[in-house]
Design an enzyme around this catalytic site. Structure first.
Site, PDB file in Angstrom:
ATOM      1  N   LYS A   1     -71.297 -17.620  60.721  1.00 15.98           N
ATOM      2  CA  LYS A   1     -72.078 -16.815  59.777  1.00 15.98           C
ATOM      3  C   LYS A   1     -71.137 -16.064  58.843  1.00 15.98           C
ATOM      4  O   LYS A   1     -70.073 -15.586  59.273  1.00 15.98           O
ATOM      5  CB  LYS A   1     -72.959 -15.841  60.571  1.00 15.98           C
ATOM      6  CG  LYS A   1     -73.957 -15.063  59.732  1.00 15.98           C
ATOM      7  CD  LYS A   1     -74.865 -14.222  60.625  1.00 15.98           C
ATOM      8  CE  LYS A   1     -75.885 -13.412  59.848  1.00 15.98           C
ATOM      9  NZ  LYS A   1     -76.784 -12.628  60.714  1.00 15.98           N
TER      10      LYS A   1
ATOM     11  N   SER B   1     -81.633 -13.184  59.951  1.00 16.07           N
ATOM     12  CA  SER B   1     -80.748 -13.423  58.845  1.00 16.07           C
ATOM     13  C   SER B   1     -79.738 -14.553  59.069  1.00 16.07           C
ATOM     14  O   SER B   1     -79.130 -15.020  58.118  1.00 16.07           O
ATOM     15  CB  SER B   1     -79.985 -12.142  58.519  1.00 16.07           C
ATOM     16  OG  SER B   1     -79.168 -11.759  59.608  1.00 16.07           O
TER      17      SER B   1
ATOM     18  N   SER C   1     -81.900 -11.462  64.412  1.00 12.98           N
ATOM     19  CA  SER C   1     -81.324 -12.444  63.485  1.00 12.98           C
ATOM     20  C   SER C   1     -80.682 -13.676  64.103  1.00 12.98           C
ATOM     21  O   SER C   1     -80.322 -14.597  63.371  1.00 12.98           O
ATOM     22  CB  SER C   1     -80.293 -11.763  62.593  1.00 12.98           C
ATOM     23  OG  SER C   1     -80.963 -11.087  61.560  1.00 12.98           O
TER      24      SER C   1
HETATM   25  N1  GLN Z   1     -85.097  -8.742  60.199  1.00  9.44           N
HETATM   26  C1  GLN Z   1     -84.357  -7.635  60.697  1.00  9.44           C
HETATM   27  C2  GLN Z   1     -83.809  -6.806  59.557  1.00  9.44           C
HETATM   28  O1  GLN Z   1     -84.018  -7.175  58.452  1.00  9.44           O
HETATM   29  C3  GLN Z   1     -83.252  -8.101  61.601  1.00  9.44           C
HETATM   30  C4  GLN Z   1     -82.044  -8.539  60.904  1.00  9.44           C
HETATM   31  C5  GLN Z   1     -80.877  -8.802  61.822  1.00  9.44           C
HETATM   32  O2  GLN Z   1     -81.027  -8.941  63.030  1.00  9.44           O
HETATM   33  N2  GLN Z   1     -79.693  -8.810  61.237  1.00  9.44           N
HETATM   34  O3  GLN Z   1     -83.191  -5.809  59.735  1.00  9.44           O
END
Ligand code: GLN
Length: 487
Positions: free
Chosen positions: A79, A154, A178
């Site tokens: 990532k 994400s 994410s």
């Molecule tokens: N969807 C969540 C957010 O926008 C989780 C994102 C994540 O785990 N990085 O914060």
């Protein structure tokens, strides 16, 4: 045999038996990326030449007869919020579009030490803020099961790369879901370790008290093997847990007899898709048939988890992102004085969702609102954790949906932040409590989209959730599916 469709452990066996070389394997993945990534957009950066160099040295190691690791010569993806020495790490943000880290994240050091092959850096929501990968400043990623749909986020690029055969394994990060939600949307396995189990050193910070790094893989066996590589104490991360790392592959056992599985009523949230509910209930019946005991449990503070999460995460994000001032590092947009320069830099280089979080976070932290918002959110965080503590007095693991719906269409909720945040109902409570959770496929919707279930464990109970997940996985064929086809 199409190499790119195989789980990493099958490819590892072939490498060790010298049925293929890492160079051949790496070329197969690079070809696949060339042929399909124009449709999937899972990578921000690919490093073909470097990958082939890594493959060459892995091949030398294998042919010299030296002992090899699980990852030796296996091509994977990282990532783009994990620092890679000499390779651009953008966080899918214009703020870092030219940032080349002068050091490796702790997980990269471990992965490189195992002689893995890195194919490139994967797309994500900007600074990991989002659940669809549509917040990338560069382009959205598409779901390999249906390219009109999001891959989740994400870590959407990492999930799509593994699901679509553009990497044999991938690394993601999980602050509020994410790793697990994109794994669920793409029909693969994703594990968020216990907070502190994997070092965060060199992971670009989003919300430091919630962030964890973890694997995204084709099956549970690969997941255990990669967790073995990345888990462990690191003095460079002050929240790292100094406990020995077990061999997680020893948990790859088919046995749930007598296991007490908690089913929390509160995780079947309003508006949850009927097909998701049915798939989870079918899995519950399967676990029962395999000898597990199902216990109805209640986690009453779950309903406050999203509100608490978005306050805590945004407050930490606002603080963490204050470092992008156009001076220390990252992009700079000039201005007539220093204030104008900082304003221009942050206005032009951050995307809308990132700005929204910074504003919510600073508001919640500001004098006069701190007690009403941030402090209250922290109290709720404790209550969410206490819910789990009580439940784990009665059960060994908790079973829940990973996400309320299968993958949704690109563009369908991007302009409705609240809808997007509600997607995280089942995943954020674990981050608030620091617990480990694994998502694995448990069915498909009528439209042919994967559905994921989540198995949640006590702190440091990764072995228990891996064993539970493995038992279920081996009783089904979902892990043998490749973008809708059984292979
Ligand atoms: N969807 C969540 C957010 O926008 C989780 C994102 C994540 O785990 N990085 O914060």
């Amino acid at each position: 045999m199409e190499l790119y469709k195989q789980p990493a452990h099958t490819l590892h066996d072939m490498l060790v038996k010298r049925e293929i070389t890492s160079t051949e394997l790496t070329r197969a993945f690079l070809n696949r990326i060339e042929q399909t990534d124009a449709d999937i957009h899972s990578y921000i950066t690919t490093i073909a030449e470097k990958a082939l160099d890594m493959a060459k040295s892995a091949d030398e190691k294998i042919s010299s007869g030296e002992s090899v690791s699980f990852l030796t010569g296996l091509p994977g993806a990282i990532k783009d919020n994990i620092c890679t020495l000499g390779v651009k790490t953008t966080c899918a943000s214009k703020m870092l579009e030219n940032f080349i880290p002068p050091y490796n994240a702790a997980v990269m050091e471990k992965i490189n030490h195992m002689d893995a092959v890195i194919l490139g850096k994967t797309n994500m929501d900007e600074f990991a803020m989002g659940g669809s990968t549509e917040n990338s400043a560069f382009f959205p990623t598409h779901n390999p099961y249906d390219t009109d749909c999001v891959p989740g986020g994400s870590s959407g690029g990492s999930a799509a790369a593994v699901a679509g055969g553009l990497a044999a394994w991938a690394i993601g990060s999980d602050t509020g879901g994410s790793i697990r939600q994109p794994a669920s949307f793409c029909g693969i396995v994703g594990l968020k370790p216990t907070y502190g189990r994997v070092s965060r050193y060199g992971l670009v910070a989003y919300a430091s008290s919630l962030d964890q790094v973890g694997p995204l893989t084709r099956d549970v066996t690969d997941c255990a093997n990669i967790l073995n590589v990345i888990a462990g104490y690191d003095s460079m991360d002050s929240t790292s847990i100094n406990e020995p790392v077990p061999d997680y592959t020893k948990a790859l056992i088919k046995d749930v007899r007598g296991l007490k599985i908690g089913l929390p009523a509160e995780y079947f949230v309003d508006g949850m898709d009927e097909e998701v509910i049915r798939a989870i209930h079918a899995a519950v019946a399967d676990f029962k048939a395999m000898g597990a005991q199902i216990v109805e449990i209640s986690l009453p503070y779950t309903k406050y988890a999203i509100a608490a999460y978005y306050l805590v995460a945004s407050a930490e994000a606002a603080t963490n992102l204050s470092r992008y001032d156009g001076v220390s590092y990252g992009s700079r947009v000039s201005g007539e004085d220093i204030v104008a320069m900082m304003t221009n830099t942050r206005t032009e280089k951050f995307g809308n969702e990132v700005k929204r979080r910074i504003m919510i976070g600073n508001y919640a932290l500001s004098a006069g609102y701190y007690d009403a918002y941030y402090l209250k959110a922290l109290k709720l965080r404790t209550l969410v954790k206490e819910d789990y503590d009580k439940a784990f007095e009665k059960v060994d693991v908790i079973l829940a949906p990973t996400a309320p719906t299968p993958a949704f269409k690109i563009g369908s909720i991007i302009n409705d932040p609240l809808q997007m945040y509600l997607q995280d109902a089942c995943t954020v409570p674990l981050n608030l409590a620091g617990l480990p959770g694994i998502s694995l496929p448990c069915g498909f919707s009528k439209a042919g989209l994967p559905i994921g279930m989540q198995i949640i464990g006590k702190p440091l109970a990764e072995e228990t959730i891996i064993k539970t997940a493995f038992t279920y996985e081996q009783s089904k064929d979902f892990h043998k599916m490749f973008a809708g086809v059984i292979e």
